[in-house]
Structures are given as C-alpha cells and as structure tokens.
Design a protein around this motif. Structure first.
Motif, PDB file in Angstrom:
ATOM      1  N   LEU A  12       0.842  -1.214   0.000  1.00 54.79           N
ATOM      2  CA  LEU A  12       0.000   0.000   0.000  1.00 54.79           C
ATOM      3  C   LEU A  12       0.869   1.253   0.000  1.00 54.79           C
ATOM      4  O   LEU A  12       0.565   2.228  -0.702  1.00 54.79           O
ATOM      5  CB  LEU A  12      -0.891   0.004   1.234  1.00 54.79           C
ATOM      6  N   GLN A  16       0.645   4.064  -2.845  1.00 54.88           N
ATOM      7  CA  GLN A  16      -0.149   5.237  -2.448  1.00 54.88           C
ATOM      8  C   GLN A  16      -0.163   6.383  -3.464  1.00 54.88           C
ATOM      9  O   GLN A  16      -1.237   6.834  -3.857  1.00 54.88           O
ATOM     10  CB  GLN A  16       0.293   5.733  -1.068  1.00 54.88           C
ATOM     11  N   GLU A  20      -3.642   7.515  -5.468  1.00 58.40           N
ATOM     12  CA  GLU A  20      -4.240   8.860  -5.365  1.00 58.40           C
ATOM     13  C   GLU A  20      -4.554   9.399  -6.753  1.00 58.40           C
ATOM     14  O   GLU A  20      -5.620   9.940  -7.010  1.00 58.40           O
ATOM     15  CB  GLU A  20      -3.272   9.798  -4.633  1.00 58.40           C
ATOM     16  N   ARG A  21      -3.602   9.209  -7.658  1.00 59.51           N
ATOM     17  CA  ARG A  21      -3.778   9.699  -9.033  1.00 59.51           C
ATOM     18  C   ARG A  21      -4.908   8.943  -9.741  1.00 59.51           C
ATOM     19  O   ARG A  21      -5.723   9.535 -10.447  1.00 59.51           O
ATOM     20  CB  ARG A  21      -2.450   9.512  -9.779  1.00 59.51           C
ATOM     21  N   GLU A  34     -11.665   4.584   0.052  1.00 57.56           N
ATOM     22  CA  GLU A  34     -11.350   3.869   1.296  1.00 57.56           C
ATOM     23  C   GLU A  34     -11.960   2.461   1.255  1.00 57.56           C
ATOM     24  O   GLU A  34     -11.299   1.481   1.599  1.00 57.56           O
ATOM     25  CB  GLU A  34     -11.928   4.681   2.465  1.00 57.56           C
TER      26      GLU A  34
ATOM     27  N   TYR B  40       0.434   5.509 -14.269  1.00 51.67           N
ATOM     28  CA  TYR B  40       0.812   6.734 -13.558  1.00 51.67           C
ATOM     29  C   TYR B  40       2.042   7.426 -14.138  1.00 51.67           C
ATOM     30  O   TYR B  40       2.520   8.408 -13.582  1.00 51.67           O
ATOM     31  CB  TYR B  40       1.002   6.457 -12.053  1.00 51.67           C
ATOM     32  N   GLU B  46       2.395  18.444 -10.674  1.00 48.76           N
ATOM     33  CA  GLU B  46       1.050  18.615 -10.128  1.00 48.76           C
ATOM     34  C   GLU B  46       0.708  20.084  -9.922  1.00 48.76           C
ATOM     35  O   GLU B  46       1.525  20.852  -9.420  1.00 48.76           O
ATOM     36  CB  GLU B  46       0.945  17.908  -8.771  1.00 48.76           C
ATOM     37  N   ALA B  53      -6.605  17.821  -4.547  1.00 45.71           N
ATOM     38  CA  ALA B  53      -7.502  16.698  -4.858  1.00 45.71           C
ATOM     39  C   ALA B  53      -6.880  15.375  -4.416  1.00 45.71           C
ATOM     40  O   ALA B  53      -7.526  14.543  -3.784  1.00 45.71           O
ATOM     41  CB  ALA B  53      -7.789  16.672  -6.351  1.00 45.71           C
ATOM     42  N   PHE B  54      -5.576  15.153  -4.730  1.00 43.16           N
ATOM     43  CA  PHE B  54      -4.926  13.892  -4.367  1.00 43.16           C
ATOM     44  C   PHE B  54      -4.712  13.805  -2.866  1.00 43.16           C
ATOM     45  O   PHE B  54      -4.816  12.743  -2.268  1.00 43.16           O
ATOM     46  CB  PHE B  54      -3.568  13.744  -5.066  1.00 43.16           C
ATOM     47  N   GLY B  56      -6.424  14.606  -0.465  1.00 43.94           N
ATOM     48  CA  GLY B  56      -7.586  14.163   0.314  1.00 43.94           C
ATOM     49  C   GLY B  56      -7.595  12.656   0.545  1.00 43.94           C
ATOM     50  O   GLY B  56      -8.195  12.171   1.504  1.00 43.94           O
ATOM     51  N   TYR B  57      -6.938  11.922  -0.334  1.00 43.87           N
ATOM     52  CA  TYR B  57      -6.964  10.461  -0.206  1.00 43.87           C
ATOM     53  C   TYR B  57      -5.982   9.946   0.844  1.00 43.87           C
ATOM     54  O   TYR B  57      -6.162   8.866   1.386  1.00 43.87           O
ATOM     55  CB  TYR B  57      -6.622   9.804  -1.548  1.00 43.87           C
ATOM     56  N   ALA B  58      -4.921  10.730   1.091  1.00 42.42           N
ATOM     57  CA  ALA B  58      -3.841  10.225   1.945  1.00 42.42           C
ATOM     58  C   ALA B  58      -4.318   9.801   3.342  1.00 42.42           C
ATOM     59  O   ALA B  58      -4.024   8.668   3.773  1.00 42.42           O
ATOM     60  CB  ALA B  58      -2.719  11.259   2.025  1.00 42.42           C
ATOM     61  N   ALA B  60      -7.259   8.899   4.254  1.00 38.49           N
ATOM     62  CA  ALA B  60      -8.157   7.749   4.118  1.00 38.49           C
ATOM     63  C   ALA B  60      -7.342   6.470   3.913  1.00 38.49           C
ATOM     64  O   ALA B  60      -7.618   5.429   4.519  1.00 38.49           O
ATOM     65  CB  ALA B  60      -9.095   7.969   2.937  1.00 38.49           C
ATOM     66  N   LEU B  61      -6.313   6.560   3.074  1.00 38.31           N
ATOM     67  CA  LEU B  61      -5.482   5.382   2.813  1.00 38.31           C
ATOM     68  C   LEU B  61      -4.727   4.977   4.080  1.00 38.31           C
ATOM     69  O   LEU B  61      -4.509   3.794   4.337  1.00 38.31           O
ATOM     70  CB  LEU B  61      -4.504   5.659   1.662  1.00 38.31           C
ATOM     71  N   ARG B  63      -5.814   5.386   7.175  1.00 40.01           N
ATOM     72  CA  ARG B  63      -6.774   4.700   8.064  1.00 40.01           C
ATOM     73  C   ARG B  63      -6.991   3.260   7.582  1.00 40.01           C
ATOM     74  O   ARG B  63      -7.008   2.325   8.375  1.00 40.01           O
ATOM     75  CB  ARG B  63      -8.134   5.430   8.025  1.00 40.01           C
ATOM     76  N   THR B  64      -7.123   3.102   6.274  1.00 36.48           N
ATOM     77  CA  THR B  64      -7.343   1.771   5.701  1.00 36.48           C
ATOM     78  C   THR B  64      -6.172   0.853   6.031  1.00 36.48           C
ATOM     79  O   THR B  64      -6.354  -0.304   6.409  1.00 36.48           O
ATOM     80  CB  THR B  64      -7.470   1.876   4.160  1.00 36.48           C
ATOM     81  N   ARG B  65      -4.988   1.421   5.895  1.00 35.10           N
ATOM     82  CA  ARG B  65      -3.772   0.652   6.148  1.00 35.10           C
ATOM     83  C   ARG B  65      -3.820   0.053   7.561  1.00 35.10           C
ATOM     84  O   ARG B  65      -3.512  -1.117   7.763  1.00 35.10           O
ATOM     85  CB  ARG B  65      -2.582   1.596   5.995  1.00 35.10           C
ATOM     86  N   ARG B  67      -6.478  -0.595   9.470  1.00 34.45           N
ATOM     87  CA  ARG B  67      -7.504  -1.647   9.611  1.00 34.45           C
ATOM     88  C   ARG B  67      -7.069  -2.937   8.915  1.00 34.45           C
ATOM     89  O   ARG B  67      -7.292  -4.026   9.428  1.00 34.45           O
ATOM     90  CB  ARG B  67      -8.831  -1.153   9.014  1.00 34.45           C
ATOM     91  N   VAL B  68      -6.401  -2.779   7.765  1.00 34.50           N
ATOM     92  CA  VAL B  68      -5.953  -3.970   7.029  1.00 34.50           C
ATOM     93  C   VAL B  68      -4.881  -4.708   7.836  1.00 34.50           C
ATOM     94  O   VAL B  68      -4.873  -5.939   7.899  1.00 34.50           O
ATOM     95  CB  VAL B  68      -5.417  -3.567   5.630  1.00 34.50           C
ATOM     96  N   GLU B  69      -4.003  -3.947   8.491  1.00 35.04           N
ATOM     97  CA  GLU B  69      -2.954  -4.597   9.299  1.00 35.04           C
ATOM     98  C   GLU B  69      -3.576  -5.405  10.450  1.00 35.04           C
ATOM     99  O   GLU B  69      -3.125  -6.505  10.752  1.00 35.04           O
ATOM    100  CB  GLU B  69      -1.983  -3.543   9.832  1.00 35.04           C
TER     101      GLU B  69
END
Lengths: 80, 445
Positions: A12, A16, A20-21, A34, B40, B46, B53-54, B56-58, B60-61, B63-65, B67-69
């Motif tokens: 991950l 990452q 994002e892209r 998510e 990519y 950028e 825009a990008f 905003g995902y960081a 969230a990713l 948090r996901t990381r 939970r996955v662990e």
C-alpha cells in the motif's frame, strides 16, 4: 500453496501515490476509495493463495473496481 | 482505445519504431508490472488544485492501512493455530467430523477453512476420494463461519474454490457428471464473491480440464486461453505457463499434437522452474516427444540435451522410462535404428515393471514398426508373443485390444507391413484418451 505472505501495508505504501492519481482520475470519492482499498486489501491478506506479483494484482483489482464504478455511474446518469 | 487495432496497424506501428523502442514494446507485452506502471507515468507536474484533490486520499489510505494490518494479524493468528486444529479434527472418526465441527466453535476459524481447502487440492492426485471428503468438510465449515467477522464475499470466494477442488477430484476419478455439478456450484459461489480475478482464472483452468476429459475440445481451448490471458494480466506468469501446458494436452487429446508445439514453446518462457520443476520437465518432455513424433528429430534432440540435468533430478521410474522412450524416438528419427531398438526395449522393460500396459503396448508398436521396416519377421513374431500379457489387462479397453489382436494375427500370418503397424499405433494413441473410438481394420489411419 505455502508461500511468503505479501506485506500488504508495504505494498500500500508503494502504491499510495499511484492510487491517489487513479482515484482522482476516475472521480472516485474519498469514502469510495477507502472502501475499494480496504476490500481489495482484505482479499489479499485473507488468502494464502500464492500470487506471483501481489502489487500488480492489487493495482489491477483496484483499477477494475474503479472502472466498474464509472460504468455503473454512466448507466445511472448518462451524459445529457 | 476500446477496439483491437488491425494487424496492419500494429505492423506499421512496430516497423516505425527504432530497435530499442521495439524491444521496449515487447517487454511491455510480457511484463504486467511495467504495464501497470503506465497508469501513472509520466508523472506530470502537479498543479495546486491537483495536489489538493490527491491529498484528500492520503488520510483515508492511512486509516485503511491500519484496519488492514489488524485484519492481517487476526487471520495470521488463526492460520498459526490451524494445523493443530486439523490434526485434532482428523483424530475423530470420519463419520463424526461434521458433528464435531459444528458443535465446537474453536474449529470455526478462517485458518482451518483455508487449510482444509488446501489439503483438498493437495490430495486430488494421490487420493481423489479423500480429497472430495475434505472439500465437503471445508464447505460444512464455511457454513459455520461468521460472515460479519470474515466478510460474506470472501467466504463465497473460498466456497467457490472448495467446490472447484471437489469437482477436480471427481474429474480425476472419472466422475465427470459429479465434476460438472461441483464446478457449476463453484461458479455460482464465485458470482457472489469478491470478484478476485485470480480465483476466476483458476476456476476457468479447472473447467478447461473437465471439458478436455469430456472431449469438448473447442470449449476447453477457449476456457484455457481466457485463463492464460487473465493470469498474464495480473502478472502470474507461472500459472499462465501451467494453463498453456494444459492447453497443449487438449490439442494432443484432440488428435492434433502438432498444434501443441508452439503452445509448449510459449509455456517454457513462463514457467518458474524453482516454483514447480515438475511442471517444467513435463512441458519440456512433452514438447520433445511431439517434435520427435512430428519428424523434427534434430530439434527434439537439442531440447532433450538441454533437459538432461532436469531429468537427473527426477529419478523415479515414471519419468525415467518415458525418458528412454523419448530417446528411442529421437534415435529413430535421426536414422539410428539399432540404438532406437535398444532404447525402446529398455523403455518397455521399465513399463512392464511399472505395470502400465497401455504404454507397454505403445512402445512395443514402435519396436514392431522398426522390425517391420527391416523385414525382421521372426523378431516381429517374438514381439507379438511377448506382448500377449497385455491382452489380459483390464486397463486396456475393448477397441484397443481389438486393434492389437488384429495386428497380432497379421504378424502371425506374416502380412504385417510397416504401414499397418503405424496405422494400429496411431489408432492406439488416439484411443488412449477416447475409449469410444471404434477400430476399423479395413480403413484405419
């Protein structure tokens, strides 16, 4: 098939910036992103099935889900 | 671009490239990892808006990381306990397994579920009936698992795999009807699963094997090609190679061994020898055999020479006897009849010791063809006597026995030409995988 388990957290981290892209490109919301990532990673971590290249599998799976979301939206809300 | 470009367009494109760029294109065609990177690259500078825009995902990713662990640690812990649970469960009489499993929540674990399915897969060749039993037990366990804890879709994926291996076990013990039913159930569960393309490709490959055994060759080819393409898409070159070996077998069973040759060459580029050396030797051996049978003895010899070190790693009679047979075919193709004869005799001796009457009959026919070509009537008659025990075998079906009996009569009457021997041999080869094939003594080719 016994094999070294893929380190999902490490994969991950590697992905990452790419993810994002991709999410931005497909217009995926943060919440959807998510869900997609979590569900895909749970499949990866949840199976002992040997995957020759887990990174490629994860990337392919996530892109596939983004494609499907976009298609679903296309059908629901066709461009005027 | 959604439409596949025409051959001409591709050709023009390739010809327009410098050699270095062409190498790059061929690399891309084979490397799923680099193809994925195209999504990519190139990374443009950028803009401030994109950064926002990008960005905003960081979180969230992140948090996901986390939970996955946590999830990965949970299933790992269950996997660690699974072997002991398996031994404990197997310690009970088989007729009580279901009862013990459902009554005791300690057994309701993801690790044991996976382990039972894996044991089903491993047992398929050695003990298909036991494999089926284990697969059905895994399915019972699947019904006890908590869908909120493990995820209903993930459980469906594993149910699909369990049914797939049950189906494969049925196929292995020639219960094609049972196999069809089980694989049908596997696809039903897969539809309700996570959409894991790897599971789907594995299932397509197994269905391809079933279609081959049902002699529905076109469908088998179609399914296996889909499996290969999916494996390659997700970077699983080794499994793609394995499906190609399977595809080559379909061509062989369909009576078209020459079509197997390019398929097997392609598989050699994909198979990971460290992961499954037996698959590699199988692919190389089959390829060399088909080459020799197709009259390409020099190519077969070169491939055999490259494979020699691998043959040395597999000392078991099954491989070594077939190695002698292949060497005999190559010697015959290169015009060395006396060496071919001694190698065929050696192979036949090995097959008799191994107790495989069909291969004994086939290699005896290669010897018979050699004798007939050289007009060695006395040796032919002796050979016909020596293969008499083959006729009492229950492992050779009626039509094949009829073909052998016909040849034996012709040898005794001294009317067996090299051509007749070759015709009977060709029939026996085709009939090996098609017991329904009828032998017609008047017009056999």
């Amino acid at each position: 098939m016994d094999c070294p388990r893929p380190d999902v957290a490490k994969i991950l981290d590697q992905l990452q910036p790419v993810l994002e892209r991709i999410f931005a490109g497909y217009g995926i919301s943060v919440q959807e992103a998510e869900t997609i990532v979590e569900e895909s990673c749970r499949v990866l971590a949840g199976k002992t099935l040997r995957r020759q290249d887990p990174l490629v599998w994860l990337l392919h799976t996530i892109i596939d889900r983004c494609e499907r979301l976009r298609e679903e939206r296309g059908f629901e809300d066709p461009p005027s | 671009m959604k439409i596949h470009p025409h051959d001409k367009v591709l050709e023009e494109f390739l010809l327009s490239l410098a050699e270095r760029d062409r190498d790059l294109v061929f690399h891309l065609a084979r490397c799923a990892y680099c193809r994925a990177r195209l999504y990519y690259l190139p990374r443009p500078e950028e803009t401030a808006g994109e950064k926002e825009a990008f960005g905003g995902y960081a979180p969230a990713l992140e948090r996901t990381r986390g939970r996955v662990e946590t999830w990965a640690r949970t299933v790992e812990a269950e996997r660690d306990e699974a072997p002991d649970l398996f031994v404990e469960l197997m310690g009970h009489p088989a007729e009580r397994w279901d009862e013990v499993l459902s009554a005791n929540p300690r057994f309701h674990s993801w690790g044991l579920f996976e382990l039972l399915i894996e044991r089903t897969r491993e047992m398929t060749i050695r003990g298909p009936a036991h494999a089926e039993e284990l697969g059905l037990l895994a399915l019972s366990l699947g019904d006890c698992l908590d869908p909120y804890r493990y995820g209903a879709e993930l459980i469906e994926d594993l149910r699909a795999r369990a049914w797939a291996h049950v189906g494969n076990a049925c196929r292995t013990r020639s219960d094609l009807h049972g196999a069809e039913e089980a694989l049908g159930k596997a696809f039903d569960h897969l539809e309700k699963g996570t959409g894991d393309v790897l599971e789907r490709a594995i299932l397509l490959d197994l269905l391809g094997s079933l279609r081959r055994d049902q002699r529905r060759f076109e469908e088998a080819v179609d399914l296996l090609r889909k499996a290969v393409s999916t494996f390659l898409k997700i970077g699983d070159r080794h499994r793609a190679g394995r499906s190609l070996v399977n595809l080559a077998t379909v061509h062989y069973h369909a009576g078209n061994p020459e079509a197997s040759i390019p398929v097997l060459y392609q598989s050699l580029d994909l198979i990971d020898a460290e992961q499954e050396p037996r698959l590699l030797i199988c692919a190389r051996h089959n390829l060399a055999t088909y080459l020799a049978d197709a009259g390409r003895a020099v190519e077969a010899r070169d491939l055999y020479r490259e494979t020699r070190p691998l043959y040395r790693d597999f000392g078991e009679p099954f491989i070594q006897n077939r190695r002698q047979w292949l060497k005999g075919k190559i010697a015959r193709g290169l015009g060395n009849a006396s060496r071919a004869e001694s190698l065929f005799l050696k192979a036949r001796e090995g097959f008799l010791a191994e107790g495989v009457p069909y291969d004994t009959a086939l290699v005896s026919l290669e010897l018979a063809a050699l004798y007939a070509e050289q007009g060695r009537t006395a040796d032919l008659k002796r050979l016909a006597e020596e293969i008499a025990p083959v006729f009492t075998s229950r492992q050779i079906h009626r039509e094949a026995l009829a073909a052998l009996a016909f040849l034996k009569q012709a040898i005794e009457a001294e009317t067996a030409s090299a051509e007749l021997v070759a015709r009977v041999a060709a029939f026996l080869q085709r009939a090996e995988n098609d017991p329904g094939l009828k032998f017609d003594a008047r017009n056999e080719d």
